[in-house]
Scaffold this motif. Structure first.
Motif, mmCIF file in Angstrom:
data_model
loop_
_atom_site.group_PDB
_atom_site.id
_atom_site.type_symbol
_atom_site.label_atom_id
_atom_site.label_comp_id
_atom_site.label_asym_id
_atom_site.label_seq_id
_atom_site.Cartn_x
_atom_site.Cartn_y
_atom_site.Cartn_z
ATOM 1 N N ILE A 42 0.834 -1.201 0.000
ATOM 2 C CA ILE A 42 0.000 0.000 0.000
ATOM 3 C C ILE A 42 0.871 1.254 0.000
ATOM 4 O O ILE A 42 0.588 2.237 -0.693
ATOM 5 N N ALA A 43 1.965 1.218 0.735
ATOM 6 C CA ALA A 43 2.859 2.381 0.803
ATOM 7 C C ALA A 43 3.401 2.756 -0.571
ATOM 8 O O ALA A 43 3.649 3.930 -0.856
ATOM 9 N N ASP A 44 3.575 1.760 -1.455
ATOM 10 C CA ASP A 44 4.108 2.005 -2.798
ATOM 11 C C ASP A 44 3.128 2.752 -3.703
ATOM 12 O O ASP A 44 3.489 3.166 -4.812
ATOM 13 N N ILE A 45 1.889 2.921 -3.241
ATOM 14 C CA ILE A 45 0.881 3.605 -4.071
ATOM 15 C C ILE A 45 1.093 5.121 -4.053
ATOM 16 O O ILE A 45 0.535 5.839 -4.877
ATOM 17 N N ARG A 46 1.902 5.601 -3.144
ATOM 18 C CA ARG A 46 2.195 7.040 -3.112
ATOM 19 C C ARG A 46 2.645 7.513 -4.498
ATOM 20 O O ARG A 46 3.566 6.956 -5.102
ATOM 21 N N ALA A 49 -5.180 4.757 3.983
ATOM 22 C CA ALA A 49 -4.866 5.103 5.373
ATOM 23 C C ALA A 49 -4.049 4.016 6.055
ATOM 24 O O ALA A 49 -3.288 4.299 6.995
ATOM 25 N N PHE A 50 -4.178 2.781 5.587
ATOM 26 C CA PHE A 50 -3.421 1.661 6.154
ATOM 27 C C PHE A 50 -1.921 1.956 6.137
ATOM 28 O O PHE A 50 -1.183 1.530 7.029
ATOM 29 N N ALA A 51 -1.475 2.703 5.123
ATOM 30 C CA ALA A 51 -0.057 3.066 5.016
ATOM 31 C C ALA A 51 0.170 4.546 5.285
ATOM 32 O O ALA A 51 1.205 5.110 4.902
ATOM 33 N N GLY A 52 -0.810 5.196 5.932
ATOM 34 C CA GLY A 52 -0.653 6.610 6.267
ATOM 35 C C GLY A 52 -0.823 7.533 5.086
ATOM 36 O O GLY A 52 -0.363 8.686 5.124
ATOM 37 N N LEU A 53 -1.482 7.075 4.033
ATOM 38 C CA LEU A 53 -1.689 7.887 2.835
ATOM 39 C C LEU A 53 -3.110 8.438 2.780
ATOM 40 O O LEU A 53 -4.018 7.915 3.428
ATOM 41 N N THR A 54 -3.287 9.491 2.007
ATOM 42 C CA THR A 54 -4.606 10.050 1.728
ATOM 43 C C THR A 54 -4.717 10.282 0.230
ATOM 44 O O THR A 54 -3.764 10.036 -0.539
#
Length: 377
Positions: free
Chosen positions: A135-139, A161-166
């Motif tokens: 999920i973090a790689d979706i940034r 949000a699971f990886a702190g993203l919006t």
């Protein structure tokens, strides 16, 4: 004269037969039904089509399906009575809670009931050639956001949000429908899309040069799950073993939902709903092999709580008869119904308060959000 009399009698009999409901076994259905579903290419549309075909074979009932890629597009014809049943996703929850699109003055909390809801899973489908492994790689990647579809958008927001993203951390691709979101990944216009794993379009992605993966939501990541459920608290960890790019040997760690949920309004005739769910049960052997997901329409699974709204009394009556509905389900249903009634009374009180305070129409969403938060939480 004899010929005229015979012709008249024949016409009268045919007219009577046409007016009577179709019948097979114990269930009785009308000659025709109209259902609202997700758009073409979605698993909900495919499953509804399979069940409609089973109803035609068993009862002679003609079912027309109205697909729509938006929450409003599926609920509006149900609200106006144009369709008898809606095959809904989490927009059902938002509609009962008067959230997002349903916070508009012309909507408000909808008095909806479930007939049955298939257990399902949902996750972030990833184009394998996108370089995304988490999920973090979706940034910074291209993510579809569907107009007027809070049901899908809130799921995507929760997974980010699971990886702190919006949404601010990704490149948003605005699309008109759920089907368009999935197609955007197939066509190379997006890198990921939130979806149920059995959506027909995802099998197209799996067999395409792009390929398919699923961004994992490992259940042992407590911090990630706390962040995810802070966005929407009706999700839970799940392991999917069926779907595009998924198997028993290659499972996906995603989350559990119910989709689709066959939905009616509370004032729908109890006997009609009773016969509908009975027909759903009686034709199960016909449609259960239609897709990888349709076996989960067994009422032992699809007729249990919890779900996004209370169950309809007609459905509960049949589920009790076959031994599926137990005291635990009834206790949950009573609590969920009390919640819905509280939301509805809160909406009425907020509307009166807004009138007394001369709240402008443009300020109503913010006013309702504050009033709702105070009164319900």
């Amino acid at each position: 004269m004899h010929l005229k009399l015979t012709t008249a009698l024949t016409a009268a009999v045919l007219s009577l037969v046409t007016a009577l409901p179709a019948r097979a076994g114990d269930a009785e259905l009308p000659r025709s039904l109209l259902w609202a579903t997700y758009d073409v290419g979605s698993s909900g549309y495919v499953e509804a089509s399979a069940i409609a075909d089973a109803f035609a074979k068993e009862y002679g009932t003609r079912v027309r399906i109205m697909p729509s890629g938006t929450s409003i597009g599926r609920l509006l014809p149900l609200k106006t009575g144009r369709v008898q049943y809606g095959w809904l996703a989490n927009e059902l929850y938002f509609a009962t809670e008067a959230l997002y699109d349903f916070a508009a003055p012309e909507w408000g909390p909808q008095d909806l009931r479930i007939v049955a809801g298939r257990p399902s899973t949902f996750g972030m489908a990833v184009a394998a050639d996108s370089g995304i492994a988490s999920i973090a790689d979706i940034r910074g990647k291209r993510v579809p956001r569907i107009k007027a579809n809070p049901s899908i958008n809130i799921k995507v927001e929760a997974m980010l949000a699971f990886a702190g993203l919006t949404w601010d951390d990704v490149e948003v691709v605005e699309v008109p429908s759920y089907g368009a979101a999935l197609k955007a990944v197939v066509d190379g216009q997006a890198d990921v899309a939130g979806s149920t794993p059995t959506a027909a379009t995802l099998y197209e992605l799996e067999s395409s040069p792009r390929g398919i993966l699923w961004a994992p939501l490992p259940k042992e990541n407590a911090e990630g799950w706390d962040a995810l459920t802070s966005v929407a608290d009706f999700f839970a960890p799940a392991t999917a073993t069926k779907g595009a790019g998924i198997s028993e040997d290659n499972p996906a760690n995603i989350f559990a939902v119910r989709y689709p949920m066959i939905t009616v309004y509370a004032d729908s005739d109890e006997d009609e709903v009773y016969n509908f769910i009975k027909a759903l049960d009686e034709t199960f052997e016909i449609y259960k092999g239609a897709t990888a997901a349709t076996p989960a329409w067994s009422l032992a699974e699809a007729g249990r709580s919890p779900a996004d709204a209370p169950f309809h009394p007609g459905a509960i009556r049949y589920l009790r008869e076959i031994g599926v509905w137990i005291d635990e389900d009834q206790a949950w249903n009573d609590k969920r119904l009390a919640r819905l009634q509280k939301v509805m009374s809160t909406w009425e009180a907020a509307s009166e308060a807004a009138l007394d305070q001369n709240v402008a129409a443009k300020d109503w969403p913010a006013f309702w959000e504050d009033y709702r938060s105070t009164a319900l939480n």
